[in-house]
Scaffold this active site. Structure first.
Site, PDB file in Angstrom:
ATOM      1  N   ARG A  22     -71.373  54.673  57.913  1.00  0.00           N
ATOM      2  CA  ARG A  22     -69.981  54.392  57.577  1.00  0.00           C
ATOM      3  C   ARG A  22     -69.329  53.949  58.803  1.00  0.00           C
ATOM      4  O   ARG A  22     -68.508  53.198  58.926  1.00  0.00           O
ATOM      5  CB  ARG A  22     -69.231  55.464  56.719  1.00  0.00           C
ATOM      6  CG  ARG A  22     -70.009  55.485  55.199  1.00  0.00           C
ATOM      7  CD  ARG A  22     -69.013  56.683  54.511  1.00  0.00           C
ATOM      8  NE  ARG A  22     -67.703  56.247  54.204  1.00  0.00           N
ATOM      9  CZ  ARG A  22     -66.652  56.971  53.444  1.00  0.00           C
ATOM     10  NH1 ARG A  22     -66.835  58.190  53.358  1.00  0.00           N
ATOM     11  NH2 ARG A  22     -65.712  56.428  53.315  1.00  0.00           N
ATOM     12  N   CYS A  33     -61.650  61.301  58.925  1.00  0.00           N
ATOM     13  CA  CYS A  33     -62.793  61.180  58.095  1.00  0.00           C
ATOM     14  C   CYS A  33     -62.394  60.068  57.045  1.00  0.00           C
ATOM     15  O   CYS A  33     -61.953  59.064  57.442  1.00  0.00           O
ATOM     16  CB  CYS A  33     -63.329  62.391  57.390  1.00  0.00           C
ATOM     17  SG  CYS A  33     -62.037  63.102  56.175  1.00  0.00           S
TER      18      CYS A  33
END
Length: 279
Positions: free
Chosen positions: A175, A234
């Site tokens: 990611r 995050c």
């Protein structure tokens, strides 16, 4: 001050005349609430706390898990029996992310003595801990949140920190690199951020934290040391709280960008980087 507690230590403290308040924060991203699992069996005396409803505000421009309304958070903590002068222990199913979110919120809002059960409920059961199905009704607590005890980053502050300090991206490496993005509008990372997956905070194949020396070595290799200015983000501010907890366990203070990638990527004017770590 210790930020984690083992199952054996928790059992010992629960047997004392003044045990800690215990919060069950079981949660699965995209899954049903953890209350049915809590009702099926929990650490004796633990009170269930709902991450989505009580530890975060509804999703929106500020991200998928923005800071909760302080009134809602205070009411939930007081209903759980949280007091300013009484230790608190939080746990989840084992991953530690949800428990770390509760730990961070309590510490950020001024509680001085909060620890996470290392390994969560799985560790409790592995250590021979009994489960209860009783629904405790604790005496209401007196904890009143006073924000600011731990550092918090806005989007602009996270961008600036990535330039002058160390901004850790706690998501999976793919990611960060922009290879996949299952949840947010754009794939990639905040320019200048360093990839540091939360999953590497725990022992291989498990949920228990690596020891302090290992964590300190891991973070030092990424530039995060006790003398550095460190921040973490995050996807939505949950797994990053676990990273802040791991850093604290290693003796490294860090700020949390709660909005994280879900807030950053929602604004098309913000820059996006892809590919491997910056040189």
């Amino acid at each position: 001050m210790n930020v984690i507690i083992t199952a054996t230590e928790l059992a010992s403290e629960l047997a004392q005349s003044a045990p800690p308040v215990v919060l069950d924060v079981r949660y699965r991203l995209g899954g049903p609430p953890g209350r049915p699992e809590y009702e099926a069996g929990h650490v004796p005396g633990a009170v269930y706390v709902d991450l989505d409803a009580e530890l975060a505000a509804p999703p929106g421009p500020a991200g998928r898990h923005p800071l909760p309304d302080l009134g809602v958070f205070a009411k939930a903590m007081q209903a759980a029996g949280v007091r300013a002068d009484r230790p608190v222990v939080v746990y989840d199913g084992g991953q530690g992310w949800a428990a770390a979110r509760a730990w961070w919120l309590l510490r950020w809002s001024g509680h001085q003595d909060v620890r996470v059960l290392d390994g969560g409920l799985a560790a409790w059961r592995a250590a021979g801990g009994e489960l209860s199905r009783d629904q405790p009704a604790p005496e209401p607590g007196d904890f009143t949140p006073v924000p600011g005890a731990l550092p918090l980053l806005t989007a602009d502050e996270a961008a600036a920190l990535a330039r002058r300090g160390v901004l850790l991206d706690a998501r999976a490496g793919e990611r960060y690199r922009g290879e996949v993005e299952p949840l947010d509008r754009v794939a990639g990372h905040i320019p200048g951020a360093v990839s540091a997956p939360t999953t590497e905070n725990v022992a291989e194949g498990g949920t228990v934290f690596r020891d302090r020396a290992e964590l300190a070595e891991r973070f030092a290799a990424l530039g995060a040391t006790p003398d550095a200015e460190v921040g973490v983000y995050c996807g939505s501010g949950v797994s990053a709280a676990h990273q802040v907890l791991a850093l604290a366990h290693a003796g490294i203070p860090a700020a949390l960008y709660v909005g994280s990638w879900s807030e950053w990527s929602a604004d098309p004017s913000r820059p996006v980087a892809t590919g491997p770590q910056p040189g």
